[in-house]
Scaffold this motif. Structure first.
Motif, mmCIF file in Angstrom:
data_model
loop_
_atom_site.group_PDB
_atom_site.id
_atom_site.type_symbol
_atom_site.label_atom_id
_atom_site.label_comp_id
_atom_site.label_asym_id
_atom_site.label_seq_id
_atom_site.Cartn_x
_atom_site.Cartn_y
_atom_site.Cartn_z
ATOM 1 N N ILE A 78 7.410 -4.982 0.659
ATOM 2 C CA ILE A 78 6.128 -4.788 1.117
ATOM 3 C C ILE A 78 5.803 -3.408 1.412
ATOM 4 C CG2 ILE A 78 4.300 -5.519 2.755
ATOM 5 C CD1 ILE A 78 5.621 -8.348 2.745
ATOM 6 N N GLY A 119 3.449 -0.928 -0.692
ATOM 7 C CA GLY A 119 2.113 -0.373 0.044
ATOM 8 C C GLY A 119 2.054 1.352 0.322
ATOM 9 N N LYS A 163 -10.767 -1.629 -2.098
ATOM 10 C CA LYS A 163 -10.461 -2.808 -1.277
ATOM 11 C C LYS A 163 -11.366 -4.063 -1.718
ATOM 12 C CE LYS A 163 -9.522 -4.219 3.619
ATOM 13 N NZ LYS A 163 -9.751 -3.716 4.749
ATOM 14 N N TYR A 187 -1.077 1.653 2.159
ATOM 15 C CA TYR A 187 -2.321 0.698 1.972
ATOM 16 C C TYR A 187 -1.600 -0.697 1.871
ATOM 17 C CZ TYR A 187 -0.825 0.784 -3.041
ATOM 18 O OH TYR A 187 -0.264 0.806 -4.174
ATOM 19 N N ASN A 188 -2.768 -1.678 1.941
ATOM 20 C CA ASN A 188 -2.209 -2.876 1.738
ATOM 21 C C ASN A 188 -2.120 -3.328 0.388
ATOM 22 O OD1 ASN A 188 -1.752 -5.908 1.810
ATOM 23 N ND2 ASN A 188 -3.014 -6.209 3.488
#
Length: 261
Positions: free
Chosen positions: A14, A18, A32, A48-49
């Protein structure tokens, strides 16, 4: 134990997924949940997600877009050409370009505008003009038209360069013959100019000689001639060699020369 390992690997995945890097000569724009952020991301590491956000990158350095096209001429001929379009994206316009044009902006906008502008400009010139000094004029006018249409949309057109021009075979030979004729005419004009200058030089030289002789003849009077005769006798008398001189008392005449002992 295996659960902890899987959890650690998942966390690492993750974290790494990201992160991205915006390189020099690029800007990034975050999207987004399908909505674009108006602010551009400068070069560097960006976190970032990955489940909610995507970072879209656009180049803002000068890009060389090469196009092969047939350009129409004033006489209705198609002239094959390879063209380079030098352009760059304005940083502040990157979000607008992504939103309104999309990633295929070169094909959608730049290439289409070029084909329209080049057809409009080239149709006002003869095919031979694309192969002579008029080429720079054609390039400048195409650049001007493209800039007028694309500047507000976020693209700065730096130059349009006609790199390779392929004229129809018959026309190409005609252009070469015309250029050869022009060069021969310029060469002949140079030779004629050189001959004219040489003639002027000889005329000036002749006038100078004539004027000098005139001055000398006007300056020779009886007294000067008598003085020169005396000087001649004097020089002869100072000579160490024996000489036989016949004279009427005015002008010496050297008959022969006898070497002295």
């Amino acid at each position: 134990m295996k659960k902890y390992i899987i959890l650690i690997l998942l966390i690492q995945f993750i974290i790494t997924s990201g992160c991205t890097v915006v390189r020099q000569g690029e800007v990034g724009v975050k999207r987004k949940l399908g909505k674009l952020n108006d602010k551009t991301i400068q070069p560097g590491v960006v976190a970032y997600n990955p489940f909610l956000t995507k970072v879209i990158k656009l180049p803002v350095r000068t890009v060389n877009l090469e196009i092969t096209s047939n350009l129409p001429s004033k006489e209705g001929l198609n002239v094959g050409a390879i063209i380079s379009i030098l352009y760059r994206i304005k940083q502040e316009k990157a979000p607008s370009i992504i939103e309104n044009i999309g990633p295929a902006y070169e094909e959608v906008v730049i290439t289409s505008v070029f084909r329209s502008a080049s057809a409009d400009v080239c149709s006002r010139f003869f095919a031979k003009d694309m192969h002579t000094a008029q080429r720079s004029t054609i390039e400048t006018e195409i650049t001007s038209q493209m800039s007028h249409l694309l500047n507000d949309r976020g693209f700065e057109i730096e130059a349009v360069l006609l790199k390779t021009i392929q004229l129809p075979q018959g026309l190409s030979r005609a252009v070469e013959e015309k250029l050869e004729a022009e060069q021969d005419a310029q060469r002949m004009e140079f030779l004629l100019q050189r001959e004219r200058l040489e003639a002027q030089r000889k005329l000036v030289e002749a006038k100078g000689t004539r004027d000098a002789q005139k001055i000398i003849s006007e300056g020779l009077n009886k007294e000067i001639l008598q003085w020169q005769t005396i000087e001649a006798f004097k020089k002869l008398s100072e000579s160490p060699n024996s000489k036989v001189i016949i004279t009427n008392g005015n002008t010496p005449l050297l008959m022969n020369e006898i070497e002295g002992n």
